[in-house]
Design a protein around this motif. Structure first.
Motif, PDB file in Angstrom:
ATOM      1  N   SER A   1       0.844  -1.052  -0.088  1.00 39.30           N
ATOM      2  CA  SER A   1       0.142  -0.098   0.153  1.00 39.30           C
ATOM      3  C   SER A   1       0.918   1.207  -0.004  1.00 39.30           C
ATOM      4  O   SER A   1       2.012   1.146   0.245  1.00 39.30           O
ATOM      5  N   LYS A   2       0.391   2.146  -0.420  1.00 46.46           N
ATOM      6  CA  LYS A   2       1.146   3.779  -0.245  1.00 46.46           C
ATOM      7  C   LYS A   2       0.538   4.488   0.989  1.00 46.46           C
ATOM      8  O   LYS A   2      -0.830   4.627   0.983  1.00 46.46           O
TER       9      LYS A   2
ATOM     10  N   ILE B   1       0.906   8.178   3.077  1.00 43.13           N
ATOM     11  CA  ILE B   1       1.664   9.362   3.234  1.00 43.13           C
ATOM     12  C   ILE B   1       1.843   9.669   4.826  1.00 43.13           C
ATOM     13  O   ILE B   1       0.879   9.814   5.441  1.00 43.13           O
TER      14      ILE B   1
ATOM     15  N   ASN C   1       4.792   1.245   1.427  1.00 43.27           N
ATOM     16  CA  ASN C   1       5.350   2.372   0.546  1.00 43.27           C
ATOM     17  C   ASN C   1       5.021   3.590   1.493  1.00 43.27           C
ATOM     18  O   ASN C   1       3.905   3.968   1.115  1.00 43.27           O
TER      19      ASN C   1
ATOM     20  N   GLU D   1       5.299   7.831   1.653  1.00 43.28           N
ATOM     21  CA  GLU D   1       6.128   8.976   1.104  1.00 43.28           C
ATOM     22  C   GLU D   1       5.948   9.806   2.178  1.00 43.28           C
ATOM     23  O   GLU D   1       4.821  10.066   3.041  1.00 43.28           O
TER      24      GLU D   1
ATOM     25  N   GLU E   1      -3.294  13.115  -4.002  1.00 42.47           N
ATOM     26  CA  GLU E   1      -2.548  11.804  -4.143  1.00 42.47           C
ATOM     27  C   GLU E   1      -3.236  10.833  -4.425  1.00 42.47           C
ATOM     28  O   GLU E   1      -2.957   9.691  -4.566  1.00 42.47           O
TER      29      GLU E   1
ATOM     30  N   PRO F   1      -3.759   8.623  -1.543  1.00 39.92           N
ATOM     31  CA  PRO F   1      -2.965   7.409  -0.992  1.00 39.92           C
ATOM     32  C   PRO F   1      -4.035   6.309  -0.364  1.00 39.92           C
ATOM     33  O   PRO F   1      -5.134   6.856  -0.090  1.00 39.92           O
ATOM     34  N   ASP F   2      -3.345   5.295   0.049  1.00 41.10           N
ATOM     35  CA  ASP F   2      -4.248   3.933   0.790  1.00 41.10           C
ATOM     36  C   ASP F   2      -4.334   4.661   2.247  1.00 41.10           C
ATOM     37  O   ASP F   2      -5.779   4.287   2.950  1.00 41.10           O
TER      38      ASP F   2
ATOM     39  N   SER G   1       8.579  14.555  -2.165  1.00 39.20           N
ATOM     40  CA  SER G   1       8.883  14.020  -0.855  1.00 39.20           C
ATOM     41  C   SER G   1      10.227  14.846  -0.309  1.00 39.20           C
ATOM     42  O   SER G   1      10.782  14.289   0.566  1.00 39.20           O
TER      43      SER G   1
END
Lengths: 333, 328
Positions: free
Chosen positions: A40-41, A43, A71, A73, A94, A96-97, B281
């Motif tokens: 998963s992504k 943040i 993953n 960020e 973005e 994200p998940d 980032s």
């Protein structure tokens, strides 16, 4: 009390705290529509790299998240609520998940939390809890209980004064973090609350901001030692690095720190060194490693659809010369 | 237009086109509507601060108190929001305007630089901020105003960013089409000549500082309503960001040069750069380093380095022409 016994207490407190938070809190519940943690992504919106605690928190989070195959960020700001609001806008864009946010300001983050909630993105809040009345806006909170931290410091102060034979009317002063920040407000509330309830004879003569900075804390303590001099029997600084400044100021004022009851917080390296040297009486543990790990664990559990407690506080045991090794272990030194 | 000025103007335009293009090609989501909205949200706060500050710079002065003014205005707004958000914003802007006028009135009286008077005002406002906050973060629970101010309009704008854009248009018209606007340019260009030719320098300075104070207050007021919170602490880099945006846009520190369009260019360059790097980032430290490097390059190109570059280019062209003639 032996060191082994203290460690057992620490583990017991950790387990009890987690179980209690789980029972009292609202469970995050399963989230079948969300992505699984692995691959998963996520943040992570965090704060300043120039603060040691923040850097250790981030490192621990990244390590734990990587172990779960997440993953990450990272977006960092310098405790600027306005900039963090823009970063939240960007993070939402973005898709994200999940998002993990360390609020730069626990009040100013609320409108941003509303935006994240509206976008349907799972959210973990770490380190600074916004007002619990908005808790429907986040899935899980992990981090310190600053009120509890201040209460532990109050207990340590009472214990230290008793141990050093200061009974009856006793004068102390307090060195504060940046005024208006949640840890500053809550730790002071916890500390004063315990003194008021359990040791009304202990009087806080004055307080000055040290702004989480050793140099500024030295100046602030020097002014208070000049003003109150030999009457002072104890000092509470809301962080160990500020207490290191208090020790310098006491020595400059011709006072032996070992005769004072000096209580800090966080268990940072300054506190560990001073406790080992006998110049600091106690501190209250708040491990940045645990803080980062708890947040990473929470987001992984959330994405995997596990039932997780809504609130998970870090343990805040009192650290004195007897159990200072616990401090080293928890912070990874 | 001098060679160096032409060079830096071209670089700004290239940056304004190349940065979004580069990020669009390399960063996923950069051109998404949500991200463009995020860019204009950042523009909304920094733009207002930089616009007000740049008007004083065009007049050959500098208002160091803008960031502190924004902080105090935010606190005033949250304190008075019980009167209604519009009334609270108006009160905060009024406070900013009065303090701005105060800054201007002090200049001829004290006969010192505006850098000195406004640093005094900045420290004073910091104290007022802590007094108003009383060691607490001020907040209010009604998020309807925040939602209304930050609601998406036309996909990428919000009422807050449109207010900033409107302010840019109003100031552009004021500076371009009014005599007082031309007096502001004259005050910054050649102050003595401006006085001798009858320009109303005193009034121009009062208006400049009033605009600076009012816009700083408006920026602080709107961001506090947007965050539903105000505190006495503001990021220390806010003032530097506003000054950097104005300088990158082409407003001369010496006065007399610059326009709202150039300020908007500078703010957009910084905002797009920070947004794109944020998507990559970059940390706050890296953002500061890149912003600082960009500012340094622009300042160097604006000054002697740019002139030297243009001289070198001219000499190379002359040598080539001579060689062609000799070979012929």
């Amino acid at each position: 009390m032996s060191q082994g016994h203290k460690r057992q207490n620490y583990l017991r407190n950790l387990m009890l705290g987690t179980v209690a938070a789980g029972l009292l809190g609202i469970f995050g519940g399963a989230a079948p529509a969300w992505a699984a943690a692995k691959g998963s992504k996520v943040i992570l919106l965090t704060v300043s790299q120039s603060c040691e605690y923040c850097a250790l928190h981030e490192r621990a989070f990244l390590k734990a998240a990587a172990a779960d195959g997440i993953n990450v960020e990272v977006k960092i700001n310098n405790f600027d609520a306005g900039q963090q609001a823009s970063q939240v806008d960007q993070a939402v864009a973005e898709h994200p998940d999940a998002i993990v946010v360390w609020p730069a300001d626990a009040s100013a983050i609320v409108p941003s939390l509303r935006r994240i909630k509206k976008a349907g993105i799972p959210l973990v809040v770490t380190n600074s809890m916004p007002n619990p009345k908005y808790q429907s806006l986040w899935n899980i909170y992990t981090g310190p209980d600053d009120l509890g931290n201040g209460q532990q410091a109050g207990e340590a102060m009472i214990q230290g004064l008793k141990a050093k034979g200061y009974t009856g009317n006793t004068d102390i002063f307090v060195i504060l973090g940046v005024l208006g920040t949640p840890p500053q407000i809550n730790r002071l509330d916890g500390f004063t609350g315990v003194l008021k309830a359990k040791a009304p004879m202990v009087k806080i003569d004055g307080s000055q901001p040290g702004n989480w900075d050793q140099t500024q804390a030295t100046d602030a303590a020097a002014a208070l030692f000049t003003q109150y001099g030999a009457h002072i029997k104890g000092v509470y600084a809301e962080a160990d690095n500020m207490l290191a400044g208090v020790i310098v100021a006491a020595q400059r004022a011709g006072l032996d720190p070992k005769t004072l009851v000096l209580v800090g917080s966080n268990c940072s390296v300054e506190g560990v060194n001073a406790i080992t040297a006998g110049t600091q009486y106690a501190t209250v543990l708040q491990s940045p490693i645990d803080d980062g790990n708890y947040a990473a664990q929470a987001v992984a559990d959330l994405l995997d659809g596990k039932s997780v407690p809504k609130t998970r506080f870090l343990p805040h045991p009192t650290i004195t010369a007897e159990n200072v090794a616990m401090c080293n272990a928890a912070i990874g030194r | 237009m001098s060679g160096a000025a032409w060079l830096t103007r071209s670089i700004r335009l290239v940056l304004l086109v190349a940065l979004p293009l580069g990020f669009a090609l390399t960063v996923k989501h950069f051109l998404s509507l949500d991200n463009l909205y995020a860019i204009f949200q950042s523009f909304a706060f920094l733009g207002l601060l930089a616009l007000g500050l740049s008007v004083t710079m065009i007049a050959g002065e500098f208002d160091l108190s803008v960031a502190a003014m924004a902080t105090v205005a935010g606190l005033v707004t949250i304190k008075l929001v019980v009167l209604g958000p519009v009334a609270a914003v108006l009160c905060a802007v009024m406070v900013g305007t009065v303090i701005g006028i105060g800054n201007a009135v002090l200049l001829p009286w004290l006969q010192i630089s505006s850098l000195v008077t406004t640093v005094g005002t900045m420290i004073l406002l910091n104290g007022v901020g802590f007094w108003l906050a009383g060691g607490r973060v001020l907040s209010y629970d009604n998020f309807d105003v925040s939602d209304a101010l930050d609601q998406t309009l036309l996909g990428i704008f919000s009422p807050r960013s449109l207010i900033t854009i409107l302010c840019f248009l109003l100031i552009a018209a004021f500076l371009q089409f009014t005599k007082l606007g031309r007096d502001i340019y004259a005050s910054g260009g050649h102050r003595r000549a401006a006085i001798q030719s009858g320009a109303r320098v005193g009034l121009a300075l009062v208006v400049c500082f009033a605009i600076s104070g009012a816009f700083a207050a408006l920026a602080g007021s709107l961001i506090s309503l947007s965050l539903a919170t105000a505190s006495a602490t503001l990021d220390s880099t806010t003032l530097l960001q506003a000054a950097a945006a104005a300088i990158i846009g082409g407003v001369a520190l010496g006065g007399g040069i610059g326009s709202p369009a150039s300020v908007a260019t500078g703010v957009l360059i910084l905002t797009i750069l920070n947004n794109g790097l944020g998507l990559l980032s970059a940390s706050s430290t890296e953002l500061l380093l890149v912003n600082g490097a960009l500012l340094l390059i622009v300042v160097l190109l604006d000054g002697k380095a740019g002139q030297a570059l243009m001289d070198l280019r001219r000499k190379t062209a002359q040598t080539k022409r001579r060689n062609v003639t000799w070979q012929g």
